[in-house]
Design an enzyme around this catalytic site. Sequence first.
Site, PDB file in Angstrom:
ATOM      1  N   GLY A  10       0.845  -1.196   0.000  1.00 23.48           N
ATOM      2  CA  GLY A  10       0.000   0.000   0.000  1.00 23.48           C
ATOM      3  C   GLY A  10       0.875   1.238   0.000  1.00 23.48           C
ATOM      4  N   ASP A 129       0.365   2.287   8.715  1.00 24.41           N
ATOM      5  CA  ASP A 129      -0.085   1.513   9.885  1.00 24.41           C
ATOM      6  C   ASP A 129       0.883   1.605  11.064  1.00 24.41           C
ATOM      7  OD1 ASP A 129      -2.039   0.738   8.114  1.00 24.41           O
ATOM      8  OD2 ASP A 129      -1.216  -1.259   7.762  1.00 24.41           O
ATOM      9  N   ARG A 164     -25.672  14.209  17.432  1.00 19.07           N
ATOM     10  CA  ARG A 164     -25.510  12.870  16.875  1.00 19.07           C
ATOM     11  C   ARG A 164     -24.242  12.222  17.372  1.00 19.07           C
ATOM     12  NH1 ARG A 164     -26.808  14.609  10.792  1.00 19.07           N
ATOM     13  NH2 ARG A 164     -28.946  13.843  10.730  1.00 19.07           N
ATOM     14  N   GLU A 223     -10.312  -0.181  11.682  1.00 17.03           N
ATOM     15  CA  GLU A 223     -10.982  -1.156  10.801  1.00 17.03           C
ATOM     16  C   GLU A 223     -10.828  -2.580  11.328  1.00 17.03           C
ATOM     17  OE1 GLU A 223      -9.102  -1.275   6.933  1.00 17.03           O
ATOM     18  OE2 GLU A 223      -7.104  -1.452   7.781  1.00 17.03           O
ATOM     19  N   ARG A 267     -24.043   8.766  12.586  1.00 19.66           N
ATOM     20  CA  ARG A 267     -23.561   8.865  11.210  1.00 19.66           C
ATOM     21  C   ARG A 267     -22.164   8.254  11.203  1.00 19.66           C
ATOM     22  NH1 ARG A 267     -28.121   9.786  10.545  1.00 19.66           N
ATOM     23  NH2 ARG A 267     -29.127  11.442   9.326  1.00 19.66           N
ATOM     24  N   HIS A 273      -9.091   5.015   2.334  1.00 22.49           N
ATOM     25  CA  HIS A 273      -7.873   5.421   1.626  1.00 22.49           C
ATOM     26  C   HIS A 273      -7.604   6.919   1.674  1.00 22.49           C
ATOM     27  CE1 HIS A 273      -8.638   1.385   0.134  1.00 22.49           C
ATOM     28  NE2 HIS A 273      -7.356   1.323  -0.159  1.00 22.49           N
TER      29      HIS A 273
HETATM   30  O1  F6P Z   1      -1.209  -1.476   5.065  1.00 19.87           O
HETATM   31  C1  F6P Z   1      -1.724  -0.254   4.683  1.00 19.87           C
HETATM   32  C2  F6P Z   1      -3.204  -0.324   4.463  1.00 19.87           C
HETATM   33  O2  F6P Z   1      -3.657   0.959   4.092  1.00 19.87           O
HETATM   34  C3  F6P Z   1      -4.015  -0.870   5.656  1.00 19.87           C
HETATM   35  O3  F6P Z   1      -4.220   0.089   6.649  1.00 19.87           O
HETATM   36  C4  F6P Z   1      -5.278  -1.303   4.951  1.00 19.87           C
HETATM   37  O4  F6P Z   1      -5.951  -2.322   5.662  1.00 19.87           O
HETATM   38  C5  F6P Z   1      -4.764  -1.829   3.641  1.00 19.87           C
HETATM   39  O5  F6P Z   1      -3.506  -1.201   3.403  1.00 19.87           O
HETATM   40  C6  F6P Z   1      -5.672  -1.534   2.469  1.00 19.87           C
HETATM   41  O6  F6P Z   1      -5.131  -2.095   1.338  1.00 19.87           O
HETATM   42  P1  F6P Z   1      -5.634  -1.818  -0.149  1.00 19.87           P
HETATM   43  O7  F6P Z   1      -4.972  -0.555  -0.603  1.00 19.87           O
HETATM   44  O8  F6P Z   1      -5.175  -3.000  -0.892  1.00 19.87           O
HETATM   45  O9  F6P Z   1      -7.120  -1.654  -0.099  1.00 19.87           O
END
Ligand code: F6P
Length: 343
Positions: A10, A129, A164, A223, A267, A273
């Site tokens: 990533g 991360d 909210r 996440e 909400r 990204h």
């Molecule tokens: O490792 C970086 C990261 O942005 C994570 O935080 C996320 O879970 C993952 O890559 C998302 O990957 P992709 O860009 O393949 O959707």
Amino acid sequence: MRVGILTGGGDCPGLNAVIRAAVLAGTQRHSFEFVGFLDGWRGVLDADVVPLDEARVRPLLGIGGTVLGSSRTNPMKDGLEAGVAAVRASLERLGVDAILAIGGEDTLGVATALHEAGVPVVGAPKTIDNDLSATDATFGFDTAVQTAVEACDRLASTGASHHRAMLVEVMGRHAGWIALHTGMAAGAHVTLLPEEPVDLDAVAETVRTVLARGDAPLIVLSEGAPVLGEHAVKDAPTDAFGHVQLGGAGELLDRELQARVPGLSTRLTVLGHLVRGGSPSAADRVLATRFGLSAITALAEGDLGTMAALRGTDVVQVPLGDATKVLRTVPAQRIAESAGLSW
Ligand code: F6P
């Protein structure tokens, strides 16, 4: 020496700053030549390269993403021997003497295997991360947190106007660093990490308390937070390194809170990204530049199989393998530090 640079996994803010520093330092201090492999290990396997010189890299310091492109291609997916042979053949064909691999656990894992097989390689750690062991920080993380905090501040003001609960899901995969720092810097009332079980009743109680005193609850969750006891995953194929795609934690939390707090208006914003893009912060530009400089010094001194790492305020070279041994998750004392308080 002819050096091939690649960016894998990533992307994150600061990749271009590493490329810039490496090429400028390598060219000016050691008369190295550079090429860039396109799209991570894919470019190595396909011998797909672009020239990199001082003029090309000078403007890159503040530009997000990576001008070399990235991918999650795994050259070792058909076995170590075949992968190493393919990489070697490509390097020979291109006349590349050494690789500078800029990446996270997967990219650096491949680099480690190549080093162990005798391929000249050094690394630089990146990931929003912040989950690589052997370095106190990775570049990209600071920018990601800053972007997430700006979003939370905006969401908090609209949340307050409408009484909210605002739920904000951030990336980070199995490490909660982005959520932890975002929650702290944005003044979140609840922060949920992958490292801790989620007590939905306690979260609902906090939401009630915050609403009762006239504030709008702000909840930041990673996440990877185990809202229903485990990580929520998307119904999508795993990548070439076997990673599942996380997703849906925020929706689960939203549903569970509404069930527990009658009449609650919520909400959800999944930042996704958004926090990975854009121009690197000043801190990330500095860290990325220092990593690029250190990696080039390592190549010049024959300190192969190492990776630039931040230790305290020093940048040092550490064995590549150390970066990927264990995932650097949020330790219990960092969680305890801010736990149990009403924010
Ligand atoms: O490792 C970086 C990261 O942005 C994570 O935080 C996320 O879970 C993952 O890559 C998302 O990957 P992709 O860009 O393949 O959707």
